[in-house]
Design a protein around this motif. Sequence first.
Motif, short mmCIF file in Angstrom:
data_model
loop_
_atom_site.label_atom_id
_atom_site.label_comp_id
_atom_site.label_asym_id
_atom_site.label_seq_id
_atom_site.Cartn_x
_atom_site.Cartn_y
_atom_site.Cartn_z
N ASP A 156 5.59 -33.71 57.90
CA ASP A 156 4.17 -33.39 58.09
C ASP A 156 3.43 -33.95 56.87
N SER B 185 4.41 -39.00 60.55
CA SER B 185 5.67 -39.25 61.25
C SER B 185 5.88 -40.75 61.44
N ALA C 160 3.45 -25.54 60.19
CA ALA C 160 2.78 -24.29 59.81
C ALA C 160 3.36 -23.12 60.61
N CYS C 161 2.66 -22.73 61.68
CA CYS C 161 3.02 -21.48 62.34
C CYS C 161 4.40 -21.53 63.03
N LEU C 162 4.60 -22.51 63.91
CA LEU C 162 5.88 -22.56 64.62
C LEU C 162 7.02 -22.73 63.64
N ASP D 78 5.07 -31.85 67.32
CA ASP D 78 3.85 -31.04 67.25
C ASP D 78 3.02 -31.52 66.07
N ARG E 47 1.89 -26.62 55.11
CA ARG E 47 1.11 -25.42 54.76
C ARG E 47 2.00 -24.18 54.78
C1 LIG Z 1 -0.81 -27.87 65.30
S1 LIG Z 1 -0.19 -28.25 63.73
C2 LIG Z 1 1.52 -27.94 64.01
C3 LIG Z 1 2.25 -27.75 62.77
C4 LIG Z 1 3.78 -27.65 62.89
N1 LIG Z 1 4.34 -28.77 63.63
C5 LIG Z 1 4.25 -26.36 63.46
O1 LIG Z 1 4.98 -26.39 64.43
O2 LIG Z 1 3.93 -25.30 62.96
C6 LIG Z 1 -0.30 -30.02 63.74
C7 LIG Z 1 0.25 -30.65 62.47
O3 LIG Z 1 0.24 -32.07 62.60
C8 LIG Z 1 0.15 -32.60 61.32
N2 LIG Z 1 -0.21 -34.03 61.42
C9 LIG Z 1 -1.44 -34.58 61.45
N3 LIG Z 1 -1.33 -35.92 61.53
C10 LIG Z 1 -0.01 -36.22 61.55
C11 LIG Z 1 0.74 -37.42 61.60
N4 LIG Z 1 0.12 -38.61 61.68
N5 LIG Z 1 2.10 -37.34 61.58
C12 LIG Z 1 2.70 -36.13 61.53
N6 LIG Z 1 2.05 -34.95 61.48
C13 LIG Z 1 0.72 -35.01 61.49
C14 LIG Z 1 -0.90 -31.71 60.64
O4 LIG Z 1 -0.81 -31.78 59.23
C15 LIG Z 1 -0.53 -30.35 61.20
O5 LIG Z 1 0.29 -29.62 60.31
#
Ligand SMILES: C[S@@+](CC[C@H](N)C(=O)[O-])C[C@H]1O[C@@H](n2cnc3c(N)ncnc32)[C@H](O)[C@@H]1O
Length: 205
Positions: free
Chosen positions: A21, A51, A2-4, A73, A25
């Motif tokens: 992911d 992942s 998302a953001c990063l 992340d 989003r």
């Molecule tokens: C804090 S957000 C960070 C999003 C993105 N990595 C970024 O840097 O903008 C955490 C992300 O982890 C993802 N997530 C949740 N469970 C996960 C999993 N088991 N494996 C990979 N990603 C997962 C969520 O969908 C969410 O988009």
Amino acid sequence: LACLAERYFLVSNAKKKVAVDPHFRFNWKGKAGEILRNHTNLRAQYFEQTSDDFFLNSASKVFKKKLGICLVDGMHEFRYALNDVLNTLDHLSDDGIIIMHDCNPQSAEAECTFEDWKKRNFGGLWNGDVWKVIVYLRIFRTDLNVFVADCDHGLGIITRGNKQSYYNQFSSYEQIDALTYKDLSENREAFLNLKPVSYLKDFIR
Ligand SMILES: C[S@@+](CC[C@H](N)C(=O)[O-])C[C@H]1O[C@@H](n2cnc3c(N)ncnc32)[C@H](O)[C@@H]1O
């Protein structure tokens, strides 16, 4: 993602870019210009899955060459984040770098489990306990250099080659898993090998 990702993934000129992911989003419409301006985005690959699934089923086919840089992340719980880092290490080049977000939570609320965050209706900050990955690696992976830069919720930096002092307070995964936010707040510098941003800048240079 998302953001990063929107800020750095799309503007990166890396020839090969891979994002994983289970729930992207991206604001594709709003970012269309940016995506087209940088032609590396047209070849970027997106895997909408966890992942763990990605590493199990696709990573060895996707990563024909070793990775230069990887942002971890995803799910902010110790077990998941540790798997992400250990799986990434299998594909990291000798001079590659893993950056892991959220390694320095500032409150017990931000450090809570996914279940507790869910109970809060996903309100407020959530860093989870990925900081335990740093403690784990510093003890059990002495082939790695691991520190946390004191910025933006704590950026964990993981590279090959040990330049850090050895840390051996715990002897099992379970002991580290049982640590609490209170333990972290009383031992922050020692647990995290916490460094100022200037250290990170010199390190990268
Ligand atoms: C804090 S957000 C960070 C999003 C993105 N990595 C970024 O840097 O903008 C955490 C992300 O982890 C993802 N997530 C949740 N469970 C996960 C999993 N088991 N494996 C990979 N990603 C997962 C969520 O969908 C969410 O988009």
